[in-house]
Design a protein around this motif. Structure first.
Motif, PDB file in Angstrom:
ATOM      1  N   ASN A 132      -2.731 -10.073  -6.804  1.00  0.00           N
ATOM      2  CA  ASN A 132      -2.692  -9.559  -5.695  1.00  0.00           C
ATOM      3  C   ASN A 132      -2.337  -7.893  -5.673  1.00  0.00           C
ATOM      4  O   ASN A 132      -2.215  -7.441  -4.643  1.00  0.00           O
ATOM      5  N   SER A 133      -2.165  -7.179  -6.919  1.00  0.00           N
ATOM      6  CA  SER A 133      -1.640  -5.852  -6.949  1.00  0.00           C
ATOM      7  C   SER A 133      -2.185  -5.246  -8.411  1.00  0.00           C
ATOM      8  O   SER A 133      -2.773  -6.082  -9.077  1.00  0.00           O
ATOM      9  N   ASP A 134      -1.757  -4.256  -8.330  1.00  0.00           N
ATOM     10  CA  ASP A 134      -2.062  -3.698  -9.911  1.00  0.00           C
ATOM     11  C   ASP A 134      -0.757  -3.827 -11.060  1.00  0.00           C
ATOM     12  O   ASP A 134      -0.976  -3.517 -12.182  1.00  0.00           O
ATOM     13  N   GLY A 172       5.905 -12.952 -10.764  1.00  0.00           N
ATOM     14  CA  GLY A 172       5.675 -11.596 -10.609  1.00  0.00           C
ATOM     15  C   GLY A 172       7.115 -10.911  -9.787  1.00  0.00           C
ATOM     16  O   GLY A 172       8.258 -11.353 -10.022  1.00  0.00           O
ATOM     17  N   LEU A 173       6.777  -9.841  -9.040  1.00  0.00           N
ATOM     18  CA  LEU A 173       7.735  -8.913  -8.348  1.00  0.00           C
ATOM     19  C   LEU A 173       8.252  -9.470  -6.817  1.00  0.00           C
ATOM     20  O   LEU A 173       6.930  -9.697  -6.147  1.00  0.00           O
ATOM     21  N   VAL A 174       9.194  -9.476  -6.577  1.00  0.00           N
ATOM     22  CA  VAL A 174       9.598  -9.971  -5.187  1.00  0.00           C
ATOM     23  C   VAL A 174      10.260  -8.660  -4.507  1.00  0.00           C
ATOM     24  O   VAL A 174      11.203  -7.947  -4.971  1.00  0.00           O
ATOM     25  N   ASN A 203       0.686  -1.307   0.097  1.00  0.00           N
ATOM     26  CA  ASN A 203      -0.033   0.136  -0.015  1.00  0.00           C
ATOM     27  C   ASN A 203       0.799   1.227   0.097  1.00  0.00           C
ATOM     28  O   ASN A 203       0.271   2.448  -0.361  1.00  0.00           O
ATOM     29  N   ASN A 204       2.450   1.167   0.157  1.00  0.00           N
ATOM     30  CA  ASN A 204       3.016   2.129   0.267  1.00  0.00           C
ATOM     31  C   ASN A 204       3.453   2.695  -1.363  1.00  0.00           C
ATOM     32  O   ASN A 204       4.011   3.803  -1.585  1.00  0.00           O
ATOM     33  N   TYR A 205       3.034   1.971  -2.230  1.00  0.00           N
ATOM     34  CA  TYR A 205       3.314   2.248  -3.531  1.00  0.00           C
ATOM     35  C   TYR A 205       2.069   2.387  -4.500  1.00  0.00           C
ATOM     36  O   TYR A 205       1.156   1.891  -4.233  1.00  0.00           O
TER      37      TYR A 205
END
Length: 479
Positions: free
Chosen positions: A446-448, A429-431, A164-166
């Motif tokens: 789980n994200s955009d 995805g991204l780690v 949520n910080n991004y």
């Protein structure tokens, strides 16, 4: 060097993947003249199969993806028979032994490696095989559908507390004028302009608009593509296009004669900001451009180098060059002494480094590729990332001992602002790793972030993270 590269081992089309071929880079059913076979000899292969196999009462078809090299040798990459029947095994054996393949040819030159698809059908107690050409339009379209992430780590609980910080922004062919979404390479130049490879093209992005930026000094003909990209200290852009190295000085394009520089392509182009060197990694070793001069490091000059087939190289703050080859990893120190990690008991033995970054304390971070796999067909291999601490000790992080979701990693970047590692994967995805015990995993469910396949990454001058993906360009910035 060849066309349409989809990263290491990423181009196996069919579900049953074989690991008996060297598959670093190749083009998919490409060429002005496509790869094929001598029909008379192929008929003999079919006749042999019909003699040796008991096909009584059997009906069906199996597809095989075959890698054909410039010398007319071949190797089966993947197939569709998930039962691995004796019939399929026999066909694979015969295809691998067959010597009368004809290589793909582009602009009069044989393609180093090209894959073609064959379909073998059994009917009326007989087997027959033929080439099934790839529908490139349909193939590319298939990449435009994001696949679900494959999380091989079943024990780690991903809380993703920092997500949520991004703020995550995505540009794709639907919400912008990006020509297509297949972005495999990215660099950001000294003016903040983003350069992207897009399938067979090259574009720039100023934050608002994508513009075509392709070189204009070579006739691109029937097939032309771009595969490697970097910006040097003088803001010159370096690009590998089909069969040539190009540079762009913001005014004009220059094609670099392969007879002068010793290479006609590159797996990776890497800028080294502290030394002003540009590294070109190829089958001819490590080629270095500095102050207008070209030099080369290879096995004839340094016999302890594992191989001339260099896929990645970068210099660290202690002036050491770390080199990943398809036969192992090496390090050349400031005294030109070579450490071949195949001769060590460290975790780099059996591994090829494929990207590297360094923090302010001299710790080095690597993504790993296991080039000599013990278990054929395994997807989650002994890879992950490695950290070489400043005291010289190594530690490997995999799905077995950490929160990494999948072991095949493409790129690692150290975030100097947040003091975390960003790791891209081609399935999960991204780690985000906080270098203590906090692992987070962001993907399309789980994200955009629109995909689980991330090719590579880079930071801009403000510390924003950009991802080159198969679903467009992604920007991740702190809120």
């Amino acid at each position: 060097m060849t066309a349409f590269t989809l990263n290491l081992n990423a181009q196996n089309l069919f579900p049953v993947k074989l690991d008996n071929c060297k598959t670093e880079r190749f083009c998919l059913d490409c060429g002005d003249t496509k790869a094929g076979y001598n029909q008379e000899e192929f008929t003999k292969l079919q006749d042999n199969l019909n003699k040796e196999l008991n096909l009584q009462g059997i009906k069906g078809a199996v597809k095989f993806q075959v890698l054909v090299d410039a010398k007319g040798r071949a190797c089966v990459l993947s197939h569709t028979d998930q039962s691995n029947s004796p019939i399929s095994q026999k066909i694979i054996e015969e295809l691998n032994k067959f010597k009368k393949w004809t290589p793909a040819i582009t602009s009069g030159k044989k393609e180093e490696k090209s894959s073609i698809n064959l379909i073998f059908a059994i009917s009326d107690n007989k087997i027959s095989g033929q080439i099934e050409r790839v529908d490139m339009t349909a193939f590319k379209k298939s990449f435009d559908n994001a696949k679900s992430p494959e999380i091989y780590n079943k024990t780690y609980d991903y809380k993703n507390e920092n997500l949520n910080n991004y703020k995550i922004t995505v540009w794709n062919s639907k919400n912008s004028n990006l020509p297509n979404n297949m972005n495999d390479n990215i660099t950001i130049d000294k003016n903040g302009l983003i350069w992207l490879t897009v399938d067979e093209g090259l574009v720039t992005f100023d934050g608002k608009e994508f513009k075509n930026a392709e070189q204009n000094i070579t006739d691109k003909g029937k097939f032309f593509s771009y595969y490697a990209l970097a910006t040097d200290n003088n803001n010159i852009k370096w690009v590998y296009g089909t069969k040539n190295i190009y540079s762009f000085d913001n005014t004009k394009w220059t094609k670099h004669d392969s007879t002068e520089i010793g290479i006609d392509g590159a797996y990776e182009i890497i800028n080294n900001p502290k030394t002003g060197e540009v590294f070109f990694c190829s089958d001819e070793g490590l080629t270095i451009f500095k102050n207008g001069k070209w030099t080369n490091i290879n096995k004839s000059k340094l016999k302890d180098l594992p191989s001339n087939r260099v896929t990645f190289a970068k210099r660290d703050s202690k002036n050491r060059i770390w080199i990943g080859t398809f036969s192992g990893t090496a390090m050349i120190d400031e005294n030109n002494h070579v450490t071949n990690f195949e001769n060590t008991k460290t975790i780099l033995k059996g591994k090829c480094i494929t990207s590297m970054d360094e923090d302010e304390n001299g710790n080095l971070y690597f993504t790993l590729y296991e080039f000599d796999r013990k278990e054929k067909g395994k997807v989650n291999n002994d890879e992950g990332i490695a950290i070489r601490y400043a005291d010289g000790t190594f530690k490997q992080f995999t799905t077995e001992n950490s929160g990494i979701p999948f072991n095949h990693t493409n790129c690692v970047l150290y975030d100097k602002i947040e003091k975390v590692l960003w790791i891209s994967t081609d399935r999960a995805g991204l780690v985000r790793y906080d270098l203590k015990d906090g692992w987070e995993n962001y993907h399309n469910e789980n994200s955009d972030i629109p995909t689980s396949y991330i090719s590579t990454m880079t930071f801009d001058d403000n510390g924003n993270l950009y991802l080159a993906t198969r679903q467009g360009l992604v920007k991740i910035e702190r809120k």
